[in-house]
Enzyme design. Structure first.
Site, mmCIF file in Angstrom:
data_model
loop_
_atom_site.group_PDB
_atom_site.id
_atom_site.type_symbol
_atom_site.label_atom_id
_atom_site.label_comp_id
_atom_site.label_asym_id
_atom_site.label_seq_id
_atom_site.Cartn_x
_atom_site.Cartn_y
_atom_site.Cartn_z
ATOM 1 N NE ARG A 35 -4.153 -1.902 1.945
ATOM 2 C CZ ARG A 35 -5.172 -2.079 2.774
ATOM 3 N NH1 ARG A 35 -5.198 -1.436 3.929
ATOM 4 N NH2 ARG A 35 -6.165 -2.867 2.453
ATOM 5 C CE LYS A 198 -22.060 -17.722 5.066
ATOM 6 N NZ LYS A 198 -22.421 -16.960 6.287
ATOM 7 N N GLY A 354 -11.031 -9.441 -1.122
ATOM 8 C CA GLY A 354 -10.019 -9.935 -0.185
ATOM 9 C C GLY A 354 -9.424 -11.291 -0.485
ATOM 10 N N GLY A 377 -13.475 -3.816 0.331
ATOM 11 C CA GLY A 377 -14.856 -3.328 0.455
ATOM 12 C C GLY A 377 -15.218 -2.324 -0.616
#
Length: 397
Positions: A35, A198, A354, A377
């Site tokens: 980062r 999921k 992620g 996110g």
């Protein structure tokens, strides 16, 4: 899109929101500097113009209280090393001490402010706090995609105090362009590979991207909700029984929109959720009781390979097996290999989210795809079609 290239920073102080929320070991050494390295081009551009740089970031979750373990002072040496300039540090991010440190900053110098989240006002998006931050620069630069989905003081609210002097850094601009390339301007055929456990966590993404893609590859744990919904036997595989109607509606909608859905046809099944479990290859719709599917099977991978190699634009979000266990990593590694080959052949490939980013890094595909998103996110919310506050704040006049 206004970027740092639209400004000359000579004699200007650039207030840059970066995402230096990096992992530290027990001795406070930075264990992954990606980062920091990602923000370097923006910082260097401003310094080469003859300006100075004020960096602001958060680290961890101090919940509005000072916590020495989460001080950005721990990363100052690493930032200096990566950028190639000795970075100064001030142990506050607003107020007299911070303002004095900024006032003393000379052209060509870099100052790192203390952790923004030591103030509860940061995450609350407090306007008065944002105004205090705005005193620390002449031009506001947002280069933190990882926090662009948060309407925090330093990511969004502060931009309002720089009506004509705000822009995107190179990293954030690249993120926006990469997502636009998949969602708006991508050369067809466009293929989305969605994995993970999921259906419920990916439903908004699927609904938003169906109108933009030609092929949808579904892998990982959410496979079994689709298979069971169609009458298949999934044994002890993970399955969201309450989402089976939803799975059927996705398949119906995809068919109506001309999107080809590719589900696994065979899987590596195991008799326990363990790297040392007994395994066998079985049809995806006929997994025996007591067994669970933990990776894509060989016939499935042949189908996936054919689709991926024929694609011109590829989005990969989520692994196709339990890649954390060596016994069930082959499917995810194979998909990485197929995407690498397609990219070499001229396709544009974007990896985000992620787990898929973790897999790409773990198996060495980072430099073999077109772009790896830095924001989990934020990336997911972009794919869901949501407006990200940190981006909107720069685009607004």
């Amino acid at each position: 899109m206004i970027t740092v290239d639209d400004f000359n920073f000579k004699n200007k102080k650039a207030l840059i929101r970066v995402d230096f929320n990096v992992p530290l070991d027990g001795d406070f050494n930075v264990t992954d500097s990606n980062r920091i390295e990602a923000a370097k081009p923006t910082i260097i551009k401003i310094l080469e113009d003859g300006g100075s740089v004020v960096l602001m970031s958060h680290l961890g979750r101090p919940k509005g209280e000072r916590n020495s373990a989460l001080s950005l002072s721990h990363i100052c040496d690493k930032v200096s090393e990566v950028i190639g300039v000795e970075v100064k540090f001030v142990d506050d991010c607003v107020g007299e001490k911070a303002e004095r440190a900024v006032a003393e900053l000379e052209n060509g110098e870099v100052l790192l402010l203390e952790n923004l989240r030591f103030y509860a006002e940061e995450e609350k998006g407090d306007a008065a706090f944002a105004e205090r931050l705005s005193h620390l620069g002449d031009i506001f630069v947002n280069d933190a995609f990882g926090t662009a989905h948060r309407a925090h003081a330093s990511t969004t609210i502060v931009a309002g105090f720089f009506p004509d002097k705000k822009c995107f850094g190179y990293l954030l601009a690249k993120e926006i362009k990469a997502i636009d390339k998949v969602m708006k301007t991508g050369e067809k055929p466009v293929t989305a590979i969605l994995g993970g456990a999921k259906v419920s966590s990916k439903i908004t993404i699927i609904e938003n991207i169906l109108s933009k893609i030609n092929h949808l590859i579904i892998g990982g744990g959410m496979t079994y909700t689709f298979i069971k919904a169609q009458g298949g036997k999934v044994g002890n595989s993970i399955c969201e029984d309450d989402k089976m109607d939803l799975a059927l509606s996705i398949l119906k909608k995809a068919k109506e929109m001309g999107v080809q859905v590719h589900l696994p046809v065979d899987v590596i099944a195991a008799d326990a959720f363990s790297n040392d479990a007994n395994t066998k290859i079985v049809a995806v719709d006929n997994i025996p009781d007591g067994w669970q599917g933990l990776d894509a099977g060989p016939r499935t991978l042949e189908i996936f390979k054919e689709v991926i190699l024929a694609s011109k634009t590829i989005l990969w979000n989520g692994p196709v097996g339990v890649f954390e266990m060596e016994s069930f990593a082959k499917g995810t590694i194979s998909v990485g290999n197929f995407i690498e080959e397609a990219t070499r052949n001229g396709a544009f490939s974007l990896v985000g989210g992620g787990d898929s980013v973790a897999a790409v890094k773990q198996f060495g595909f980072e430099d073999k795809v077109s772009y790896v998103s830095t924001g989990g996110g934020a990336m997911l919310e972009s794919l869901e079609g949501k407006s990200l506050p940190g981006i909107a704040a720069i685009l607004e006049a």
